[in-house]
Design an enzyme around this catalytic site. Structure first.
Site, mmCIF file in Angstrom:
data_model
loop_
_atom_site.group_PDB
_atom_site.id
_atom_site.type_symbol
_atom_site.label_atom_id
_atom_site.label_comp_id
_atom_site.label_asym_id
_atom_site.label_seq_id
_atom_site.Cartn_x
_atom_site.Cartn_y
_atom_site.Cartn_z
ATOM 1 N N LYS B 77 0.854 -1.194 0.000
ATOM 2 C CA LYS B 77 0.000 0.000 0.000
ATOM 3 C C LYS B 77 0.890 1.244 0.000
ATOM 4 O O LYS B 77 1.989 1.231 0.586
ATOM 5 C CB LYS B 77 -0.882 -0.046 1.252
ATOM 6 C CG LYS B 77 -2.003 0.986 1.296
ATOM 7 C CD LYS B 77 -2.876 0.776 2.542
ATOM 8 C CE LYS B 77 -3.995 1.796 2.656
ATOM 9 N NZ LYS B 77 -4.877 1.541 3.806
ATOM 10 N N SER B 152 -9.805 1.535 2.952
ATOM 11 C CA SER B 152 -8.967 2.366 2.125
ATOM 12 C C SER B 152 -7.961 1.596 1.267
ATOM 13 O O SER B 152 -7.503 2.118 0.251
ATOM 14 C CB SER B 152 -8.199 3.354 3.008
ATOM 15 O OG SER B 152 -7.340 2.675 3.907
ATOM 16 N N SER B 176 -10.096 -1.106 6.830
ATOM 17 C CA SER B 176 -9.477 -0.815 5.528
ATOM 18 C C SER B 176 -8.812 -1.995 4.836
ATOM 19 O O SER B 176 -8.433 -1.890 3.682
ATOM 20 C CB SER B 176 -8.452 0.315 5.676
ATOM 21 O OG SER B 176 -9.107 1.545 5.806
#
Lengths: 96, 478
Positions: B77, B152, B176
């Site tokens: 990420k 997210s 997330s």
């Protein structure tokens, strides 16, 4: 508890947050923040009288404060938008 | 050789047996990333990926004892620091920020011979549950371009679902990892708070943040947690507890396992189209010897206001360092330093991040502090105790990951509260600090994936993987 956020509140929070908003954005924020706060206010009805003294339990153990080699200064300053001779550069802060 | 959808463990066998090379495997994933470029899951393929692969092949060809993840390509990420690479946290504020050091998780990956392929799309500073708040455009769902990827960590989830890497890392502050895992039909773990070091993870809400793992199956996930977990001197909140070889505890037997379901959650699920499939899973487990108990948490639904008080409060404080002076983008020709701060923040932060900073400063302001922040902290302690009680009598808690399938892109962006409500089942594990995993269990009426969440007591990932693996392997029969 607060039930109604006003333009005055938004102006105050925008100053605290160091973020500027135009009039249209402020209008939208007032309505959105009010909706969010209405949801947050649901916590009001919960009785927490039994836990109030325990809130700030120690989350982590603190390490010894030792002097040691950390990140390389030049390396770190590569990301700075303005720098000079190993320092960050900002407009004059103190008036003589 | 057909490399499609191979698990990490399968790939390791192939690599070690020299049936495939790390270069071949890396090229395969780079082609996949390019093929699915339109999904906007991957922000950058690192230019040294193939070089890393060549080094791995050399090691495989010359060494007898191999690192645990030798030659395995992984995506991370965009908020996980990898020295020398841009780490922008999905924000224009850090568009050109180059990490000066490795996060602990990246260091572990490198030490074990993994190949870090690139970085994935995310909601700006991990604030969001749809990946629509990325400054680089939304990431689309793996199965439907009109639906959100979830967030997210949307990019990391879609990348695993569409086989752009062997596995990926995300971060989970309120769901997330689990929610996008659920929306894209893969496995996503949020470990116990402190189980994996947060050092080098760009902080959102420090008391809730965790690094999470996306995989194609539960076995891979268990294998990877054993590698990534552990105490870290560089993270004062990391847990000292021993790290197990989780994979050794996976079994096909759940006889006598005690599963708790929460009455207040059941009432919410009953109103959804999810109820039938969820109920079928419960029945299936019961028929295989699990003991189901209904428990009650009177204040369960308060998890949302508690979360949306604590997370923005800590977030607003963490966002304070983005000031246009030290390492962020900045606005030129400002008269004084406060102008640099406010002009930079106003220009380079996105709408949702600004909203949460405002909200955070509201709940932390001296007039409101005790009625919001302090109150929320107290309720979170109450909830923690309730869960401790539940886990004294039970091994596992089941709940859905989401209310349903992935929703339409753009359908919730105008109304933040409608977006926040989506997090009803995921924020709980963060508030309480316990581990939770989302596993795919079927599809909904639109043919899109649905996930089940398995939660266990703090540091008891062993139990969680055991149950999750059982349901995962039998999902076809449910």
């Amino acid at each position: 508890m607060k039930n109604n956020i006003t333009l005055e509140d938004i102006n105050y929070l925008s100053e605290l947050s160091a973020i500027e908003f135009n009039e249209e954005e402020k209008k939208e924020l007032i309505s959105q923040v009010n909706n969010i706060i209405a949801m947050l206010n649901e916590c009001a009805e919960v009785d927490v009288s039994n836990v109030s003294n325990e809130t700030f339990e120690l989350l982590s153990e603190l390490r010894e404060d030792e002097v040691k080699v950390s990140l390389d200064k030049d390396e770190v300053l590569k990301n700075a938008p303005r720098k000079s001779e190993g320092y960050f550069v900002v407009p004059k802060v103190v008036d003589l | 050789m057909n490399l499609e959808n191979k698990s990490v463990l399968e790939l390791l066998d192939l690599l070690k047996a020299k049936k495939i090379s790390a270069v071949e495997l890396t090229k395969y994933y780079i082609d996949r990333i390019k093929k699915f470029n339109y999904k906007n899951a991957v922000l950058e393929i690192f230019d040294d990926a193939l070089l890393q692969a060549e080094k791995c092949d050399l090691i495989i060809n010359t060494k007898k004892i191999l690192p645990k993840l030798i030659g395995i390509p992984v995506l991370i990420k965009d908020n996980i620091l990898y020295k020398g690479k841009i780490s922008s946290s999905g924000s224009k504020m850090l568009e050109n920020y180059v990490a000066e050091y490795n996060s602990t998780v990246v260091q572990k990956l490198l030490d074990e011979g993994a190949i870090i392929l690139g970085r994935t799309n995310m909601d700006e500073f991990a604030m969001g549950g749809s990946c629509e708040n990325s400054a680089y455009g939304p990431c689309k769902n793996a199965y439907d371009d009109t639906k959100v990827s979830g967030g997210s960590s949307g990019g990391s989830a879609v990348a695993v679902a569409l086989d752009m890497c062997a596995f990926s890392l995300g971060s989970d502050t309120g769901g997330s990892v689990r929610q996008p895992a659920s929306f894209n039909g893969i496995v996503g773990l949020k470990p116990t708070y402190g189980r994996i070091s947060r050092y080098g993870l760009c902080a959102f809400a420090s008391s809730l943040d965790t690094v999470g793992i996306f995989t194609k199956d539960v076995k891979d996930n268990a294998f990877l947690l054993s590698i990534l977990a552990g105490d870290d001197k560089l993270d004062g909140t990391s847990k000292k507890a021993k790290v197990d070889s989780y994979i050794d505890y996976l079994s096909d037997n759940i006889n006598g396992k005690k599963i708790a379901i929460i009455k207040e959650v059941q009432e919410l699920v009953k109103k959804t189209k999810y109820y039938n499939i969820y109920q079928k899973v419960l029945n299936y487990c019961q028929n295989h010897g699990a003991i189901l108990t209904e428990v009650s948490i009177k204040n369960y639904t308060k998890v949302l206001p508690v979360y949306y008080t604590i997370a923005p409060a800590e977030g607003s404080s963490n966002m304070g360092r983005f000031d246009g002076v030290k390492y962020t983008s900045n606005v030129k020709d400002c008269k004084n330093i406060s102008e640099i701060y406010s002009k930079t923040r106003s220009k380079f932060l996105g709408k949702e991040v600004k909203r949460r900073i405002m909200l955070g400063n509201f709940v932390l302001s001296s007039e409101q502090y005790s009625s919001y922040y302090l109150k929320a902290k107290n309720i979170s302690i109450m909830l923690k105790k309730e869960f401790e009680k539940i886990f004294m009598q039970n091994d596992i808690v089941f709940m859905p990951t989401t209310y349903g399938e992935a929703f339409d892109i753009g359908s919730k962006t105008q109304d933040p509260v409608s977006m926040y409500i989506e997090d009803m089942f995921t924020v709980t594990a963060n508030i309480v600090g316990i581990p939770a995993i989302s596993i795919p269990i079927g599809v909904g009426e639109n043919g899109l994936p649905l996930g089940l969440q398995v939660l266990s007591a703090e540091l008891n990932e062993k139990e969680l993987y055991c149950m999750a693996n059982f349901v995962f392997l039998h999902r076809g029969e449910i």
